[in-house]
Design an enzyme around this catalytic site. Sequence first.
Site, mmCIF file in Angstrom:
data_model
loop_
_atom_site.group_PDB
_atom_site.id
_atom_site.type_symbol
_atom_site.label_atom_id
_atom_site.label_comp_id
_atom_site.label_asym_id
_atom_site.label_seq_id
_atom_site.Cartn_x
_atom_site.Cartn_y
_atom_site.Cartn_z
ATOM 1 N N LEU A 35 0.837 -1.217 0.000
ATOM 2 C CA LEU A 35 0.000 0.000 0.000
ATOM 3 C C LEU A 35 0.865 1.259 0.000
ATOM 4 C CD1 LEU A 35 -2.905 -1.087 2.403
ATOM 5 C CD2 LEU A 35 -2.829 -1.176 -0.107
ATOM 6 N N ILE A 60 7.124 -6.770 -0.185
ATOM 7 C CA ILE A 60 7.751 -7.959 -0.788
ATOM 8 C C ILE A 60 9.251 -8.040 -0.487
ATOM 9 C CG2 ILE A 60 6.067 -8.284 -2.658
ATOM 10 C CD1 ILE A 60 8.258 -6.892 -4.511
ATOM 11 N N LEU A 81 3.095 -8.638 -9.499
ATOM 12 C CA LEU A 81 2.915 -7.323 -10.131
ATOM 13 C C LEU A 81 3.476 -6.176 -9.302
ATOM 14 C CD1 LEU A 81 -0.115 -8.980 -10.586
ATOM 15 C CD2 LEU A 81 -0.263 -7.133 -12.243
ATOM 16 N N THR A 134 7.138 -5.082 -18.422
ATOM 17 C CA THR A 134 6.736 -4.018 -19.345
ATOM 18 C C THR A 134 7.513 -4.097 -20.657
ATOM 19 O OG1 THR A 134 6.922 -1.630 -19.640
ATOM 20 C CG2 THR A 134 8.414 -2.584 -18.074
ATOM 21 N N ASP A 135 6.925 -3.525 -21.712
ATOM 22 C CA ASP A 135 7.652 -3.448 -22.991
ATOM 23 C C ASP A 135 8.760 -2.404 -22.938
ATOM 24 O OD1 ASP A 135 6.066 -1.159 -22.952
ATOM 25 O OD2 ASP A 135 5.284 -1.409 -24.987
ATOM 26 N N GLU A 136 8.764 -1.570 -21.886
ATOM 27 C CA GLU A 136 9.763 -0.487 -21.826
ATOM 28 C C GLU A 136 11.183 -1.031 -21.659
ATOM 29 O OE1 GLU A 136 8.522 2.975 -19.569
ATOM 30 O OE2 GLU A 136 6.418 2.446 -19.862
ATOM 31 N N TYR A 159 13.062 3.529 -14.273
ATOM 32 C CA TYR A 159 11.977 2.536 -14.149
ATOM 33 C C TYR A 159 12.245 1.327 -15.039
ATOM 34 C CZ TYR A 159 7.521 0.287 -15.359
ATOM 35 O OH TYR A 159 6.544 -0.643 -15.624
ATOM 36 N N LYS A 163 13.032 -2.657 -14.097
ATOM 37 C CA LYS A 163 12.206 -3.776 -14.547
ATOM 38 C C LYS A 163 13.052 -4.761 -15.378
ATOM 39 C CE LYS A 163 8.345 -4.406 -14.084
ATOM 40 N NZ LYS A 163 7.553 -5.065 -13.013
ATOM 41 N N LEU A 199 -0.717 9.230 -18.025
ATOM 42 C CA LEU A 199 -1.269 10.136 -19.035
ATOM 43 C C LEU A 199 -2.803 10.188 -19.062
ATOM 44 C CD1 LEU A 199 -0.705 12.013 -21.526
ATOM 45 C CD2 LEU A 199 -1.039 9.984 -22.924
ATOM 46 N N PRO A 214 -1.116 18.917 -19.563
ATOM 47 C CA PRO A 214 0.315 19.091 -19.890
ATOM 48 C C PRO A 214 0.824 18.025 -20.869
ATOM 49 C CG PRO A 214 0.068 18.065 -17.728
ATOM 50 C CD PRO A 214 -1.309 18.283 -18.251
ATOM 51 N N ILE A 215 1.178 18.483 -22.055
ATOM 52 C CA ILE A 215 1.692 17.558 -23.082
ATOM 53 C C ILE A 215 3.205 17.737 -23.169
ATOM 54 C CG2 ILE A 215 1.652 17.062 -25.562
ATOM 55 C CD1 ILE A 215 -1.309 18.211 -25.408
ATOM 56 N N TYR A 216 3.928 16.641 -22.937
ATOM 57 C CA TYR A 216 5.394 16.731 -22.939
ATOM 58 C C TYR A 216 5.908 16.902 -24.374
ATOM 59 C CZ TYR A 216 5.100 14.498 -18.262
ATOM 60 O OH TYR A 216 4.807 14.181 -16.961
ATOM 61 N N PRO A 292 12.984 14.068 -19.576
ATOM 62 C CA PRO A 292 14.368 13.706 -19.937
ATOM 63 C C PRO A 292 14.433 12.244 -20.408
ATOM 64 C CG PRO A 292 14.244 14.589 -17.683
ATOM 65 C CD PRO A 292 12.834 14.418 -18.157
#
Length: 355
Positions: A35, A60, A81, A134-136, A159, A163, A199, A214-216, A292
């Site tokens: 939490l 965890i 997750l 993630t695909d990142e 991040y 991962k 987003l 706000p659009i980066y 960035p």
Amino acid sequence: MKTVFITGGAGFIGSALVRLLIAEGNWRIVNIDKLTYAGNLESLASVSDSPRYCFVHADICGRATMDVLFSEHQPVGIIHLAAESHVDRSIHGPEDFVQTNITGTYTLLEVARGYWSGLSGEAKSQFRFHHVSTDEVYGSLGETGLFTEATPYQPNSPYSASKAASDHLVRAWHHTYGFPVVTTNCSNNYGPCQFPEKLIPLMIHNAVSGKPLPIYGKGDNIRDWLYVDDHARALRLVFEKGTLGDVYNIGGHNEKTNLEVVDTLCALLDELCPRADGLHYSALKTYVADRPGHDKRYAIDASKIGRDLGWKPQETFETGLKKTVQWYLDNPKWVARVVSGEYKTWTDKNYGSRV
Ligand code: NAD
Ligand code: TYD
């Protein structure tokens, strides 16, 4: 009744998975969640009274507690997750990402491996550790091409690097110890109960509050969007039927620029919740400094999970986004309590802690 552990079940995707498995499955679900700011038990109100649902407030990274939980509950598997999940936060403060995403995954792997080593017969052969990623981890695409399961890792943000590290640990535990794992790498999710820092929920919340959107940069970065319930259905399928040691990419074939996403949201809000002053929501769009290291484009080739396990998304971007906007409009209290911090007092009042 068989017990399955879900870590991070109070988060956005975890809560969708818990709701799905309580509504449609026959497992007992033990949701292990620390939490953090992203964990919200109000997203689980619809299942909290189920006799097949149990919540444990725990970190965890706490090895002793995790050991106790495995021996207390004797799970047939775990869907992992729990993570720090927001790129912008990882840029400003990477430490929690290293701690939870890397050390936390390592801790779970070791505890689960110890537990699994002590099993025998069917319990041992059926146990599995499903790592949700993630695909990142694959980095950023140019104008063409898709991420496949064979794309080399090239994570760019704290991040995605954390991962990627966790994915490598999971892979190594399989290769070295024969530990039974499956990994999924999914594209950007959207849907109900997503914390309004990402987003889509941020734009909906700001728009209905009359705040700037706000659009980066130029808004031309591309993400491949998947409705969260389609991800949850894919996770259940991979957990049940995925080949041990394999990786499955999950994605919705919905590549959109951020500007397209914001414009579609504004048009939906104009239709579903027109402003009293007659102005269009798109008037709130504001271009701000770029993130960035901002990854340009993500896009997933999800043909393996389709071919091998028969998964395909049920929602299109249009149906999923409309459902999402409608959910936020119908649940202003959920968002208001997140924004005010009240969701935390509800949590503290109702649950003891092993953190
Ligand atoms: P989220 O931030 O909404 O939820 C994360 C949950 O993990 C929260 O409930 C939080 O309290 C819990 N948690 C964090 N640290 C913990 C710890 N140390 N111990 C126990 N619990 C802890 O995240 P999400 O968007 O639901 O993502 C879930 C998983 O899916 C993550 O592993 C993420 O990397 C992955 N993923 C997310 C997306 C996306 O678009 N959101 C896409 C692909 C993969
Ligand atoms: P986000 O939802 O943070 O997901 P991720 O960074 O993991 O893909 O951001 C999605 C895209 O939207 C990303 O290209 C950054 C952009 N973005 C904005 O333009 N403005 C915002 O306020 C946010 C939060 C994101």
